[in-house]
Motif scaffolding. Sequence first.
Motif, PDB file in Angstrom:
ATOM      1  N   ALA A  42       0.817  -1.226   0.000  1.00  0.00           N
ATOM      2  CA  ALA A  42       0.000   0.000   0.000  1.00  0.00           C
ATOM      3  C   ALA A  42       0.844   1.266   0.000  1.00  0.00           C
ATOM      4  O   ALA A  42       0.365   2.338  -0.384  1.00  0.00           O
ATOM      5  N   GLU A  43       2.100   1.165   0.451  1.00  0.00           N
ATOM      6  CA  GLU A  43       2.948   2.364   0.553  1.00  0.00           C
ATOM      7  C   GLU A  43       3.832   2.564  -0.673  1.00  0.00           C
ATOM      8  O   GLU A  43       4.609   3.513  -0.721  1.00  0.00           O
ATOM      9  N   ASN A  44       3.739   1.651  -1.629  1.00  0.00           N
ATOM     10  CA  ASN A  44       4.576   1.728  -2.825  1.00  0.00           C
ATOM     11  C   ASN A  44       3.711   2.198  -4.009  1.00  0.00           C
ATOM     12  O   ASN A  44       2.941   1.428  -4.579  1.00  0.00           O
ATOM     13  N   ALA A  45       3.851   3.473  -4.344  1.00  0.00           N
ATOM     14  CA  ALA A  45       2.977   4.077  -5.365  1.00  0.00           C
ATOM     15  C   ALA A  45       3.092   3.344  -6.704  1.00  0.00           C
ATOM     16  O   ALA A  45       2.096   3.154  -7.406  1.00  0.00           O
ATOM     17  N   ASP A  46       4.305   2.917  -7.061  1.00  0.00           N
ATOM     18  CA  ASP A  46       4.470   2.225  -8.355  1.00  0.00           C
ATOM     19  C   ASP A  46       3.747   0.888  -8.357  1.00  0.00           C
ATOM     20  O   ASP A  46       3.156   0.476  -9.360  1.00  0.00           O
ATOM     21  N   ALA A  47       3.806   0.198  -7.218  1.00  0.00           N
ATOM     22  CA  ALA A  47       3.120  -1.099  -7.116  1.00  0.00           C
ATOM     23  C   ALA A  47       1.608  -0.894  -7.201  1.00  0.00           C
ATOM     24  O   ALA A  47       0.901  -1.633  -7.897  1.00  0.00           O
ATOM     25  N   ALA A  68      -2.780  -6.482   9.603  1.00  0.00           N
ATOM     26  CA  ALA A  68      -2.848  -7.748  10.337  1.00  0.00           C
ATOM     27  C   ALA A  68      -3.588  -7.612  11.666  1.00  0.00           C
ATOM     28  O   ALA A  68      -4.332  -8.507  12.063  1.00  0.00           O
ATOM     29  N   ASP A  69      -3.403  -6.486  12.363  1.00  0.00           N
ATOM     30  CA  ASP A  69      -3.915  -6.382  13.732  1.00  0.00           C
ATOM     31  C   ASP A  69      -4.500  -5.006  14.020  1.00  0.00           C
ATOM     32  O   ASP A  69      -4.068  -4.004  13.430  1.00  0.00           O
ATOM     33  N   ILE A  70      -5.415  -4.988  14.985  1.00  0.00           N
ATOM     34  CA  ILE A  70      -6.027  -3.724  15.395  1.00  0.00           C
ATOM     35  C   ILE A  70      -4.952  -2.721  15.843  1.00  0.00           C
ATOM     36  O   ILE A  70      -5.042  -1.530  15.555  1.00  0.00           O
ATOM     37  N   SER A  71      -3.907  -3.246  16.492  1.00  0.00           N
ATOM     38  CA  SER A  71      -2.867  -2.338  16.996  1.00  0.00           C
ATOM     39  C   SER A  71      -2.082  -1.658  15.862  1.00  0.00           C
ATOM     40  O   SER A  71      -1.349  -0.698  16.109  1.00  0.00           O
ATOM     41  N   ALA A 126      -5.065 -17.145   4.602  1.00  0.00           N
ATOM     42  CA  ALA A 126      -4.048 -16.881   3.570  1.00  0.00           C
ATOM     43  C   ALA A 126      -3.767 -15.384   3.463  1.00  0.00           C
ATOM     44  O   ALA A 126      -2.612 -14.963   3.297  1.00  0.00           O
ATOM     45  N   ALA A 127      -4.806 -14.562   3.598  1.00  0.00           N
ATOM     46  CA  ALA A 127      -4.620 -13.103   3.531  1.00  0.00           C
ATOM     47  C   ALA A 127      -3.781 -12.640   4.723  1.00  0.00           C
ATOM     48  O   ALA A 127      -2.865 -11.824   4.589  1.00  0.00           O
ATOM     49  N   ARG A 128      -4.096 -13.186   5.897  1.00  0.00           N
ATOM     50  CA  ARG A 128      -3.356 -12.795   7.096  1.00  0.00           C
ATOM     51  C   ARG A 128      -1.882 -13.170   6.980  1.00  0.00           C
ATOM     52  O   ARG A 128      -0.991 -12.420   7.360  1.00  0.00           O
ATOM     53  N   LYS A 129      -1.643 -14.366   6.422  1.00  0.00           N
ATOM     54  CA  LYS A 129      -0.244 -14.801   6.252  1.00  0.00           C
ATOM     55  C   LYS A 129       0.480 -13.926   5.232  1.00  0.00           C
ATOM     56  O   LYS A 129       1.643 -13.587   5.414  1.00  0.00           O
ATOM     57  N   LEU A 130      -0.233 -13.564   4.158  1.00  0.00           N
ATOM     58  CA  LEU A 130       0.411 -12.723   3.134  1.00  0.00           C
ATOM     59  C   LEU A 130       0.830 -11.382   3.734  1.00  0.00           C
ATOM     60  O   LEU A 130       1.919 -10.875   3.457  1.00  0.00           O
ATOM     61  N   ILE A 131      -0.029 -10.815   4.579  1.00  0.00           N
ATOM     62  CA  ILE A 131       0.317  -9.538   5.230  1.00  0.00           C
ATOM     63  C   ILE A 131       1.528  -9.737   6.142  1.00  0.00           C
ATOM     64  O   ILE A 131       2.505  -8.986   6.106  1.00  0.00           O
ATOM     65  N   LYS A 132       1.478 -10.811   6.939  1.00  0.00           N
ATOM     66  CA  LYS A 132       2.569 -11.037   7.911  1.00  0.00           C
ATOM     67  C   LYS A 132       3.877 -11.356   7.207  1.00  0.00           C
ATOM     68  O   LYS A 132       4.922 -10.800   7.534  1.00  0.00           O
ATOM     69  N   PHE A 133       3.834 -12.283   6.230  1.00  0.00           N
ATOM     70  CA  PHE A 133       5.081 -12.694   5.559  1.00  0.00           C
ATOM     71  C   PHE A 133       5.702 -11.544   4.763  1.00  0.00           C
ATOM     72  O   PHE A 133       6.922 -11.444   4.650  1.00  0.00           O
ATOM     73  N   SER A 134       4.857 -10.689   4.171  1.00  0.00           N
ATOM     74  CA  SER A 134       5.409  -9.591   3.361  1.00  0.00           C
ATOM     75  C   SER A 134       5.868  -8.435   4.247  1.00  0.00           C
ATOM     76  O   SER A 134       6.688  -7.621   3.840  1.00  0.00           O
ATOM     77  N   GLY A 135       5.328  -8.360   5.458  1.00  0.00           N
ATOM     78  CA  GLY A 135       5.659  -7.245   6.350  1.00  0.00           C
ATOM     79  C   GLY A 135       5.107  -5.919   5.842  1.00  0.00           C
ATOM     80  O   GLY A 135       5.597  -4.850   6.195  1.00  0.00           O
ATOM     81  N   ALA A 137       1.642  -3.321   4.683  1.00  0.00           N
ATOM     82  CA  ALA A 137       0.206  -3.041   4.626  1.00  0.00           C
ATOM     83  C   ALA A 137      -0.179  -3.300   3.177  1.00  0.00           C
ATOM     84  O   ALA A 137       0.518  -2.868   2.264  1.00  0.00           O
ATOM     85  N   ILE A 138      -1.277  -3.995   2.973  1.00  0.00           N
ATOM     86  CA  ILE A 138      -1.609  -4.422   1.608  1.00  0.00           C
ATOM     87  C   ILE A 138      -2.839  -3.701   1.072  1.00  0.00           C
ATOM     88  O   ILE A 138      -3.937  -3.812   1.625  1.00  0.00           O
TER      89      ILE A 138
END
Length: 338
Positions: A42-47, A68-71, A126-135, A137-138
């Motif tokens: 989400a933070e990569n404008a080109d992506a 991933a989390d409320i926090s 799977a969505a939660r893992k993708l967020i966590k593994f990529s580190g 915000a998606i």
Amino acid sequence: MDLETELLTSSDDDIKKAAEIIAAGGIVGMPTETVYGLAADAENADAVRKIFMAKGRPQDNPLIVHLADISDISDYAYDIPDIAYKIAERFCPGPLTMVLPKRDRIPDITSAGLDTVGIRIPSHKAARKLIKFSGKAIAAPSANLSGSPSPTTAIHVMNDMNGKIPAVIDGGSCPVGVESTVISFESGKIRILRPGFVLAEELSEFGEVIIDRHITEAADNGEKVLSPGMKYKHYSPKANVTIIDGDSEHYIEFVNSHGGEGVFAMPFDSDEPFCRIPAVPYGDTCEEQAAKLFDVLRKFDEIGAKQVYARCPAVSGVGLAVYNRLLRAAGFEIIKIT
Ligand code: TXA
Ligand code: MG
């Protein structure tokens, strides 16, 4: 761009592959509990630009940011009302998006120039893992071509995105089937911008709920809408869809006297045995109808339907979400029979 689109499984190894693509500025198809999304950092404008290109999406329609989390919410949004946290505690992870003032780290392209951002914490593993593994915000809109029905299986994503994106994670059929409930906050009140599986009745425990009128009414040409996605004709198969608002008996009578080449009924399951024209039913309960709606709309394209007569769902509970999507698929064309 013409890529070989890889169909990945939901194994940790495959999701790590997808996470690497995201971290390197690429985009992938991601299952969620609502519909499949087209995911990028989400933070990569080109992506994020690649998402708009692949979908053919208008630049003024903002993307939802998945965390991933409320926090994590306060890292991407500020001025978060207490009631937003209370609602998040109750419904997140789950099919809910909250529109909040955005921090500068979210680029303009992601929020389509708005000073707010839609935040969602998906529950799909799977969505939660993708967020966590990529580190990351998606950012992810639904993974359909702009204007087409949202995808609820990996095959739907393949049908729309094959050759345009490097990979899709297959996470099975989406259990909810319609996109998340989108809400915003107005001095203690909760405004529903898009209805979904989280209902007005449930949200009203936390404050007064306003149902935005564009949920059931077309926006006039050039009219400002609070959720830009509401102004587009949406979810449309190639066939002309007409909603028939009436009880079972009237609906059956109508379709049986309106048959012809390329004409199909889209009845409730319980109506189907009485339809004398070809029919693709979409369930009986609102929950079944939500889960099947987009798959059935896509089927009409596959079978070359020209005219579809859909029986109007109940306009309460999850039915409001089904009705809202069907109205847009029908370009607001409804025939009332009493
Ligand atoms: O269930 C979902 O929400 C799926 C999955 C993939 O998470 N995503 C989804 O995204 O449906 P999309 O882009 O197809 O729809 C997002 C809707 C659009 O109508 C958009 O206008 C609205 O949410 N939206 C996003 N950010 C907004 C904002 N800051 N203010 C108002 N509306 C916003
Ligand atoms: Mg969409």
